[in-house]
Design a protein around this motif. Structure first.
Motif: not given
Length: 433
Positions: A185-192, A197-205
């Motif tokens: 897996y490579i979780p997708l994000k553009k970077g800070f 800043p990514g997706v919250s591990l706690r809320t998923g948002r």
């Protein structure tokens, strides 16, 4: 002055970089299990491993930090062979798609040994599903693999015949197990650095959506307290300094000391007992909803009063001490000998120099009001930045922690820059080369 501001800007960038590395390493070294914090203490080892892989937490620390800082889409582009695009769906969540040369957006899913492409036409309409086995590539040992964007915002690598168990959480159903899942897996994000800043591990948002709402709430709470406490503390401090040794000075000094040494949580609880339980002049149930603080402005009374009392005493005492010192300075005595009116001496010569020390303390306390009000926010259940950082720390939500830390660094360095600029207006002799 321009060169000074430019140097401070680069200092800000360096500080943010160092703090981000420190927060990442401290969070990594801190005790706790992210999967169990988020999903519960009774998950199985297989569920834990699947969660860590899907969130990219099974990768080395330096890889995760680079992905957080610079993003992972640039790496995933080469794997998929198509440019990737991030869009916000109707529910406010972020979706990632691969973009074909004709402009159509596409994602994939695995059904048995068939790769199914889910295409969203550029012209609009319903998604089209079709078999896309042409994406399979020959690997080592006669195996076949394919890279693609899955429906959960990962770039993944599937392998034909791989009997990988994948655990996914479905709302209303619970944990569902499937086989034949991706092997990487490579979780997708553009970077800070690109505003993601990514997706919250706690809320998923997305962290950005939540943290700016929390920052707004904290700015409202801290801003009201700041507007109330700073002029009041400066005025009372100057009165006490001008009346050194008098009854008025002693009452203000002792009162300021009392309020500054009582912990915030004790002050908050005392105010709840006195004003909400005994006198019943403010609401006793301080439960804020998602629209806080706009839905019940009367609920802001106790949190603001708590912050005001704690800050009032400290700023008052600093201002008093500075005023006493300035009034004993030689140039003040010279002004008296020249026969200048007392209040002209005070306002024209003493006040500007007496404000130098309080301005420094006030700017330092802006940082405290934003980052140190976590206790007040927790006591009153106020959904601000401090409470968000506490919850993120308890869950080891690294994306939320990093974003909050960067905001606090920006405030810390920015307020000190503002203080340095104010100094030049209070004292024209100060210049920054």
């Amino acid at each position: 002055m321009a060169k000074f501001i430019v140097r401070r800007f680069f200092l800000l960038l360096l500080t943010m970089l160092l703090v981000s590395v420190a927060v990442f390493l401290i969070t990594e070294a801190s005790p706790g299990n992210v999967a169990k914090n988020v999903l519960g203490a009774f998950i199985t080892p297989e569920q834990e491993a699947s969660f860590l892989a899907q969130m990219g937490l099974d990768k080395p620390v330096y890889t995760r930090y680079i992905h957080w800082l610079l993003g992972s889409d640039w790496l995933a582009d080469g794997k998929v062979g198509l440019p990737l695009k991030r869009v916000t769906n109707a529910d406010g969540f972020v979706d990632w798609w691969a973009v074909r040369p004709n402009g159509d957006r596409v994602r994939w899913k695995l059904a048995g040994e068939d790769l199914i492409a889910i295409t969203l036409p550029q012209a609009g309409g319903q998604p089209i599903q079709e078999v896309d086995n042409a994406r399979w590539q020959a690997g080592k040992d006669d195996s076949s693999f394919a890279w693609g964007v899955d429906t959960a915002n990962h770039v993944v690598r599937w392998e034909k015949g791989a009997d990988i168990e994948v655990w996914t959480f479905v709302v209303g159903t619970g944990w569902m197990k499937t086989t034949g899942g991706p092997v990487e897996y490579i979780p997708l994000k553009k970077g800070f650095v690109r505003g993601d800043p990514g997706v919250s591990l706690r809320t998923g948002r997305p962290v950005a959506d939540t943290i700016f709402t929390r920052l707004r709430n904290s700015l409202v709470l801290a801003g009201i307290a700041f507007v109330l406490v700073m002029p009041t503390a400066l005025m009372l401090g100057m009165i006490a300094g001008l009346k050194e040794g008098s009854l008025k000075d002693r009452v203000l000094s002792i009162g300021g000391m009392m309020f500054s040494v009582i912990p915030e949580f004790a002050t908050g609880i005392f105010l709840i007992l006195i004003m909400a339980v005994w006198l019943q002049i403010v609401p006793g149930a301080t439960v804020f909803g998602e629209k806080a603080p706009w839905e019940r402005l009367d609920m802001l009374v106790l949190p603001v009063l708590t912050l005001t009392l704690v800050e009032l005493g400290y700023i008052l005492r600093i201002t008093r001490a500075s005023m006493v010192e300035v009034m004993k300075a030689p140039y003040i005595r010279t002004a008296h000998l020249k026969g200048l009116p007392y209040w002209r001496i005070v306002f024209k010569h003493a006040v500007r120099n007496a404000l130098m020390a309080p301005i420094t303390v006030i700017m330092l306390h802006v940082n405290w009001l934003m980052g140190g009000i976590v206790i007040v926010e927790v006591v009153f259940g106020y959904p601000g930045l401090g409470k968000y950082l506490l919850e993120s720390a308890l869950f080891k939500d690294i994306n939320g922690l990093e974003a909050g830390a960067m905001i606090l660094v920006l405030l810390a360095v920015g307020t000190q820059l503002v203080a340095d600029i104010i100094y030049t207006f209070l004292n024209p002799r100060i210049r920054y080369a």
